[in-house]
Design an enzyme around this catalytic site. Sequence first.
Site, PDB file in Angstrom:
ATOM      1  N   CYS A  34       0.832  -1.209   0.000  1.00 15.51           N
ATOM      2  CA  CYS A  34       0.000   0.000   0.000  1.00 15.51           C
ATOM      3  C   CYS A  34       0.862   1.253   0.000  1.00 15.51           C
ATOM      4  O   CYS A  34       1.341   1.697   1.046  1.00 15.51           O
ATOM      5  CB  CYS A  34      -0.938  -0.010   1.209  1.00 15.51           C
ATOM      6  N   CYS A  47      -0.452   4.143   2.089  1.00 11.47           N
ATOM      7  CA  CYS A  47      -0.260   4.001   3.534  1.00 11.47           C
ATOM      8  C   CYS A  47       1.207   4.252   3.915  1.00 11.47           C
ATOM      9  O   CYS A  47       1.493   4.872   4.930  1.00 11.47           O
ATOM     10  CB  CYS A  47      -0.630   2.593   3.996  1.00 11.47           C
ATOM     11  N   ASP A  48       2.145   3.749   3.117  1.00 15.53           N
ATOM     12  CA  ASP A  48       3.541   3.689   3.566  1.00 15.53           C
ATOM     13  C   ASP A  48       4.529   4.549   2.781  1.00 15.53           C
ATOM     14  O   ASP A  48       5.693   4.668   3.171  1.00 15.53           O
ATOM     15  CB  ASP A  48       4.030   2.224   3.522  1.00 15.53           C
TER      16      ASP A  48
END
Length: 313
Positions: free
Chosen positions: A136, A139-140
């Site tokens: 992701c 997300c990261d």
Amino acid sequence: MADNRHTKVLIIGSGPAGYTAGVYASRAMLAPILVQGMEPGGQLTTTTEVENWPGEKEIQGPDLMVQMQDHAAAMGCEIVGDLITSLDLSQRPFTAKGDSGTTYTADAVILATGARAKWLGLDSEEAFKGFGVSACATCDGFFYRGHEIVVIGGGNTAVEEALFLTNFASKVTLVHRRDTLRAEKILQERLFKHPKIETLWHHELAEVIGTDAPKGVTGVRLRNVQTGDISELACTGVFVAIGHAPASELVKDQLELHNGGYVKVEPGSTRTTVPGVFAAGDLTDHVYRQAVTSAGMGCMAALDAERFLAEQE
Ligand code: FAD
Ligand code: NAP
């Protein structure tokens, strides 16, 4: 304390399919309960710009999903933050157990559990998940400012992840096992002309290399699929973007599945092999897998459920 709730229509899943089913079932005065699961809003909450939702030239995925949730709630859908851990479809009313301890019984069930990211299955991938290996970028990606990153895959997700990661990374290498991409042409165009992105054709990930203390990725070993040669590439992040698998665990022994785990529905409807159980969205669709098609199927599922319940009365 254990709680028991009965509803005419239980909707499992809170992606575009679930929320659209919530809007339609509410407007049919069926007072549905929608259980959100681990990922409220579904897959679109893991992306940034969505450019193909009709009526919005560009909208952030998480914002679109908040709008859908608000819409379903405004129509009267009860939205519950719970996770269904087991489902019994052997008799009606159907019974679903929630992780919260609540037991839900329902005259009809709409399954909209979508799909989850696939992994390559390498031991080294597992070992570094959360320590340099991710599925992701939204997300990261932020953790990789000024770093070199590798993205694995050749579909829309991989290309979008690669493009998004250029916001942070100094260099992104897209590694693909063939020499053509599945991604839409407009995305390919953006990828090929991006100065920070390099594409490595005919290669696959053989191993993630890293250190234990501190735990982190230092590079990848790549296999040339044509020659078998192994080479190394330094990087601190590996984003695996090789597609998604349907989340059909709850029903895998109760409903007919096909094409590698997708719930089978009667052509042109959302009816599954158990009367009163309907399936919509990526859970049942191995072909289109889009927000708008999922929403369309959510609408169909609510209409199918409404007709089914009317026939029972
Ligand atoms: P999902 O969105 O997968 O939602 C599934 C829901 O089920 C989740 O809320 C989850 O919490 C819930 N759930 C699962 N198991 C349980 C359980 N046991 N109990 C309760 N709830 C459960 N499509 C586009 O059209 N445009 C795009 O720009 C686009 N970008 C994308 C970018 C990325 C990174 C990804 C991964 C996908 C993208 N897609 C895009 C595809 C799109 O996101 C999906 O087609 C769509 O989200 C599918 O909707 P769905 O409702 O079927 O399921
Ligand atoms: P996908 O289209 O199935 O693509 C998966 C990619 O990963 C393919 O290129 C595949 O290679 C590669 N791959 C699969 N297994 C692999 C393995 N073991 N090793 C190496 N490579 C592997 O999946 P996706 O990109 O996640 O897209 C899923 C769906 O969501 C699609 O329908 C897509 O259109 C939709 N989506 C849409 C958008 C958008 O509209 N903007 C954005 C994201 C996703 P091969 O090509 O060789 O098979």
